[in-house]
Design a protein around this motif. Structure first.
Motif, PDB file in Angstrom:
ATOM      1  N   ARG A 171       8.066   2.777   4.933  1.00  0.00           N
ATOM      2  CA  ARG A 171       9.379   2.225   4.598  1.00  0.00           C
ATOM      3  C   ARG A 171      10.354   3.341   4.221  1.00  0.00           C
ATOM      4  N   LEU A 172       9.882   4.317   3.475  1.00  0.00           N
ATOM      5  CA  LEU A 172      10.738   5.442   3.080  1.00  0.00           C
ATOM      6  C   LEU A 172      11.150   6.293   4.280  1.00  0.00           C
ATOM      7  N   ALA A 173      10.284   6.366   5.264  1.00  0.00           N
ATOM      8  CA  ALA A 173      10.591   7.165   6.454  1.00  0.00           C
ATOM      9  C   ALA A 173      11.762   6.590   7.228  1.00  0.00           C
ATOM     10  N   SER A 197       0.836  -1.200   0.000  1.00  0.00           N
ATOM     11  CA  SER A 197       0.000   0.000   0.000  1.00  0.00           C
ATOM     12  C   SER A 197       0.870   1.249   0.000  1.00  0.00           C
ATOM     13  N   ALA A 198       0.264   2.367  -0.332  1.00  0.00           N
ATOM     14  CA  ALA A 198       0.982   3.648  -0.304  1.00  0.00           C
ATOM     15  C   ALA A 198       1.458   3.954   1.112  1.00  0.00           C
ATOM     16  N   ALA A 199       0.657   3.634   2.106  1.00  0.00           N
ATOM     17  CA  ALA A 199       1.044   3.879   3.500  1.00  0.00           C
ATOM     18  C   ALA A 199       2.270   3.042   3.867  1.00  0.00           C
ATOM     19  N   GLN A 200       2.326   1.804   3.379  1.00  0.00           N
ATOM     20  CA  GLN A 200       3.492   0.955   3.645  1.00  0.00           C
ATOM     21  C   GLN A 200       4.742   1.517   2.972  1.00  0.00           C
ATOM     22  N   VAL A 201       4.592   2.035   1.776  1.00  0.00           N
ATOM     23  CA  VAL A 201       5.726   2.635   1.069  1.00  0.00           C
ATOM     24  C   VAL A 201       6.225   3.851   1.828  1.00  0.00           C
ATOM     25  N   ARG A 202       5.307   4.718   2.262  1.00  0.00           N
ATOM     26  CA  ARG A 202       5.701   5.904   3.026  1.00  0.00           C
ATOM     27  C   ARG A 202       6.421   5.517   4.322  1.00  0.00           C
TER      28      ARG A 202
END
Length: 92
Positions: A80-82, A73-78
């Motif tokens: 992980r990027l954090a 999901s987009a939330a998971q990507v964010r």
């Protein structure tokens, strides 16, 4: 039979100035050469995008369609990027 075709084009002043500057600098012999080189670059870019879409994006889509549980999901990507360290900035 000619292998070229004459066209008449209209350019914004800034682009026309850039074409003339390329010729004036000696980088190109004619305005037509500047336009041809620009068109070659545009066609090469379009081909590169088509290859990327076909080879990488298409393959990623097919893999996701085959195993939807691997989707992120987009939330998971964010999230992980954090966790990725930010590169150090140069101090002047």
């Amino acid at each position: 039979m000619r292998s070229t075709q004459q066209l008449s084009i209209t350019l914004p002043h800034e682009m026309a100035d850039a074409v003339r500057a390329k010729v004036a600098s000696g980088e190109y012999a004619t305005e037509s050469e500047v336009i041809r080189d620009g068109l070659r670059a545009l066609l090469a870019r379009d081909q590169a995008i088509e290859r990327w879409l076909r080879d990488e994006v298409g393959a990623a889509y097919d893999a996701l369609k085959a195993a939807p549980s691997r989707a992120v999901s987009a939330a998971q990507v964010r999230a992980r990027l954090a966790t990725v360290p930010k590169p150090a900035t140069k101090k002047s």
